[in-house]
Design an enzyme around this catalytic site. Sequence first.
Site, short mmCIF file in Angstrom:
data_model
loop_
_atom_site.label_atom_id
_atom_site.label_comp_id
_atom_site.label_asym_id
_atom_site.label_seq_id
_atom_site.Cartn_x
_atom_site.Cartn_y
_atom_site.Cartn_z
N LYS A 204 1.85 5.61 -1.79
CA LYS A 204 2.75 4.48 -1.99
C LYS A 204 3.54 4.60 -3.29
O LYS A 204 4.69 4.13 -3.37
CB LYS A 204 1.95 3.18 -1.97
N TYR B 246 -4.07 6.40 -0.74
CA TYR B 246 -3.07 5.38 -0.39
C TYR B 246 -2.19 5.05 -1.59
O TYR B 246 -0.96 4.95 -1.47
CB TYR B 246 -3.82 4.14 0.10
#
Length: 303
Positions: A176, A172
């Site tokens: 991001k 993640y």
Amino acid sequence: MGSGLCRDRVVIVTGAGRGIGRAHALAFADEGALVVVNDVGVALDGSRTGEGPAADVVAEIEERGGKAVANTDDVADFEGARRLVGTALENFGRLDVLVNNAGFVRDRMLVNLGEDEWDAVIRVHLKGHFAPLRHAAAHWRAESKAGRTPEARVINTSSGAGLLGSVGQANYSAAKAGIAALTVVAAAELARYGVTVNAIAPSARTRMTEEVFADTMARPDAGFDAMAPENVSPLVVWLGSTESADVTGRVFEVEGGKVALAQAWRHGPEADKGARWHPAELGPVVADLLAKAPAPEPVYGAN
């Protein structure tokens, strides 16, 4: 209803069936926008649920007097993203704003992270930002070249995990961080076509964060729920308006009533020998550079 800040602007919001995306869609509609509500309908880990949250949000918007259509394409599928942009053009005749928000998590410590868990998160977050942006940008470039320069806006969704890192979220965090970099590159490339590109790094209570913020309560003095996803949307709506024309290539952190400008990687202290370094020389050089630089922000969850 709102002030009409985005009256008649056509807005796509991905992952808009729940949480922050739903809040964005409703907020844009309240400001007069025509909204394409995209949500493929998946569980927190990305598995299909068979539910239709996009249609539910469209119904909410219509009940409030707004206009919206549902789209259930997979934003990380290149042709699905093309169809998503086509949905805006076919139903409303134009596209002014793209809000990339869709995502899910598959958290795991790095030593236990599976290849499929890495691939799935990178796909939905990073490719799921690129694909709609790619098709929207192609449309806006064509409009600009035809003499109809748009006042177009893209708002991407990064995260504090992408800016600083987060223990147990390597996939993640990497995705991001990639979105933040994609944002600044797209801002530089698309400015000539009348397009601004910014990103937010929100903190709010959603399906992805409900365990993290489970104990967060509303402020007792004002009854203000600082973790409500609706707190994030006002900045996104403003960034999607024509008022934000001078703002591009920026990343904003948003939490409760706080809006902050995130500082990007910057050139720091340097040492230049004017020739190739020998490895044995570099210990004190690096130590000196570190001494001159501010300490890095801590990774979320690090001891």
